[in-house]
Design an enzyme around this catalytic site. Structure first.
Site, PDB file in Angstrom:
ATOM      1  CG  LEU A 151       1.752  14.750  30.380  1.00 52.03           C
ATOM      2  CD1 LEU A 151       2.842  13.716  30.608  1.00 52.03           C
ATOM      3  CD2 LEU A 151       1.036  14.494  29.060  1.00 52.03           C
ATOM      4  CB  SER A 155      -2.504  17.351  46.517  1.00 48.43           C
ATOM      5  OG  SER A 155      -1.727  16.183  46.754  1.00 48.43           O
ATOM      6  CG  LEU A 156       1.805  16.697  47.636  1.00 46.13           C
ATOM      7  CD1 LEU A 156       2.660  15.635  48.295  1.00 46.13           C
ATOM      8  CD2 LEU A 156       1.474  17.820  48.609  1.00 46.13           C
ATOM      9  CD  GLN A 158       1.787  22.099  37.260  1.00 38.95           C
ATOM     10  OE1 GLN A 158       0.920  22.481  38.057  1.00 38.95           O
ATOM     11  NE2 GLN A 158       2.086  22.777  36.163  1.00 38.95           N
ATOM     12  CB  VAL A 159       3.489  14.959  35.377  1.00 44.48           C
ATOM     13  CG1 VAL A 159       4.415  14.238  34.408  1.00 44.48           C
ATOM     14  CG2 VAL A 159       3.642  14.376  36.783  1.00 44.48           C
ATOM     15  CE  LYS A 173       5.220  13.708  41.640  1.00 38.54           C
ATOM     16  NZ  LYS A 173       5.002  12.403  42.304  1.00 38.54           N
ATOM     17  CG  ASP A 305      -1.730   7.836  46.188  1.00 32.90           C
ATOM     18  OD1 ASP A 305      -2.942   7.634  46.389  1.00 32.90           O
ATOM     19  OD2 ASP A 305      -1.274   8.942  45.854  1.00 32.90           O
TER      20      ASP A 305
END
Length: 520
Positions: A151, A155-156, A158-159, A173, A305
């Site tokens: 989706l 940077s750290l 992905q989902v 995640k 964030d």
């Protein structure tokens, strides 16, 4: 002489990098010579460009300003390319810099913003490996379906969208597999390179960036910590019926894998999406302001964030009400009581244009003699607007250009200030700029209602503190009465503004004006 110094320092940096590479504390498999060499080479080229491109041009001339802008742009593009190539921590730090719209030259922020949409993706084989290692089962054993295409990628992590065996649709995640091992080594490399550059440019004060990365990255890489933050903020703000925080499924969550309730929506800066779905843009902007004022001034626990990918909006199918969906809870700032109250009083002073108190509380927050610059950084307004009162007039296009130009002109002073203020302030400044970016996209920036919401929260926070320190029932009652009276005045003023802006209000004002000028 400067060029010779640069060459010597570049060689020293390269030697340091290869020394680190061969150190027993670092794994050559994920910290190779190419990765280190790329960072050293980019730093050397950027430094050389700044040293040589401007030295023969008169300082302050139009040519100097033009050339400086070109150097900023070239170097920002090199930095962006380095972040994209080295990925992971480099992209995270680049995203942080790209969010500082009113603190860094526009060439940098505009160029680095692209990192939010160009984060790397791990392959399905890597995702399967992380899930297998952390959950002890294959994907097909855990899920009825699991979408290969993520989706979103950051940077750290992905989902991915998936469906559990019991039919629940979830967002999964998954951390990029090499980030954990590379992060501390990347930060060490950045620290060495920044210290090297500082030897050539003494005014170059970016060590605050490394200090923040050292403190925050380990927290962001622990997804269990992110889950706890999500539950804490959901409970803390449970009275806001417009807020939706996805539920965490702890039975299938680890430090590198986080399972959440799947919730859909459009990005908060997508005005067209809101118009298509009959979502009131002004209501979303007001509610977002309420949300962050409550977090900052009242609770001192702040989601830091809020870029558009982490804040979604939707119209609730059941009630038809507009919801704000808050995602990615890895990065929170906990404010100390002293800092939070000083920050409250500073904002109250800024809204009232009480310049003596602006100076007082800016100094208490570490700004020293740079308090005028600090006030402009906090509000993203010119010093003239701060003196007149930031709620008195909207931001003009000319003022916005002035602020962005000053960010480049006063970069050494801004960096000096960022090194002096409490570490808590750094993430708040980033958060402020991200929220302003959303308001600018929605064309709702600096509305009177946002300042009224801030005022309410500041009054409640200060009154709560004063009551906690008072041992007299009479004194507590007096504080509560004054608080209620002040909040009532704010509500009355807000009602006046709404009437003034409405059709009925305009009709009444016009009618009274005609009556006033009538000869009878």
């Amino acid at each position: 002489m400067a060029i010779r110094a640069l060459k010597l320092v570049s060689l020293a940096a390269a030697g340091s990098g290869f020394s680190l590479y061969s150190s027993k504390y670092l794994d050559p498999n994920d910290f190779g010579a190419v990765r280190v060499g790329r960072a050293i080479a980019t730093t050397a080229v950027i430094t050389y460009d700044y040293l040589t491109s401007l030295r023969s041009v008169p300082y302050g001339s139009q040519e100097y300003a033009y050339l400086k802008s070109q150097v900023h742009l070239r170097c920002a593009e090199r930095l962006r390319d380095l972040c994209c190539a080295n990925r992971g921590t480099f992209i995270k730090v680049g995203q942080h810099l790209g969010a500082l719209d009113y603190l860094l030259p526009e060439e940098y922020t505009r160029t680095l913003k692209i990192l939010h949409s160009q984060a790397p993706q791990s392959s399905m084989q890597e995702i399967e490996q992380v899930i297998r290692e952390d959950l002890g089962k294959e994907i097909k054993e855990l899920f009825v379906s699991f979408e290969d295409t993520p989706l979103g990628a950051a940077s750290l992590a992905q989902v991915h969208k998936a469906v559990l065996q019991d039919g629940r649709t979830v967002a999964v995640k998954v951390q990029h597999p090499k980030v954990q091992a590379q992060s501390s080594k990347d930060i060490l490399l950045m620290e060495i390179l920044l210290l090297t550059v500082k030897q050539i440019f003494p005014d170059f004060e970016f060590m605050w960036l490394v200090d923040e990365a050292k403190k925050n990255l380990p927290l962001e890489l622990d997804f269990l910590n992110e889950g706890r933050n999500a539950e804490k903020v959901a409970h803390m703000l449970k009275d806001f019926d417009f807020l939706k925080v996805p539920r965490i499924y702890w039975e299938l969550s680890t430090r590198r894998v986080l399972l959440m309730e799947f919730v859909e929506g459009g990005q908060v800066n997508d005005r067209a999406y809101m118009e298509r779905n009959s979502i009131d843009v002004n209501e979303i902007s007001r509610n977002l302001g309420k949300l962050y004022s409550e977090m900052i001034f009242v609770n001192g626990f702040v989601h830091c964030d809020p870029h558009p990918g982490n804040v979604l909006v939707r119209k609730c199918p059941a009630t038809g009400k507009a919801h704000i969906i808050l995602l990615d809870h890895g990065l929170y700032q906990v404010l100390t009581e002293k800092f939070r109250l000083d920050y409250c009083r500073l904002w109250q002073s800024l809204i009232k244009a009480d310049m003596k108190r602006v100076q007082k509380y800016s100094r208490r927050l570490g700004a020293g003699d740079l308090y005028p610059l600090f006030a402009c950084m906090l509000t993203a307004r010119s010093w003239d607007s701060v003196n007149r009162g930031i709620d008195r007039s909207p931001v003009t296009a000319n003022e916005d250009v002035e602020i962005r130009t000053n960010a480049a002109t006063y970069l050494p002073q801004i960096n000096q200030l960022l090194n002096k203020v409490p570490r808590q302030m750094l993430l708040l400044l980033k958060t402020n700029d991200l929220l302003r970016g959303i308001e600018s996209a929605l064309h709702t920036r600096a509305s009177a209602s946002s300042f009224l919401n801030m005022s309410r929260c500041c009054i409640r926070a200060v009154s709560t503190y004063q009551r906690s320190k008072s041992h007299s029932l009479y004194r507590k009652a007096k504080i509560s009465l004054l608080e209620a009276l002040t909040l009532w005045q704010i509500n009355l003023y807000e009602l006046f503004l709404r009437l003034k802006g409405s059709w009925l209000g305009n009709w009444v004002i016009a009618f009274l004006s005609r009556m006033h000028h009538s000869p009878y």
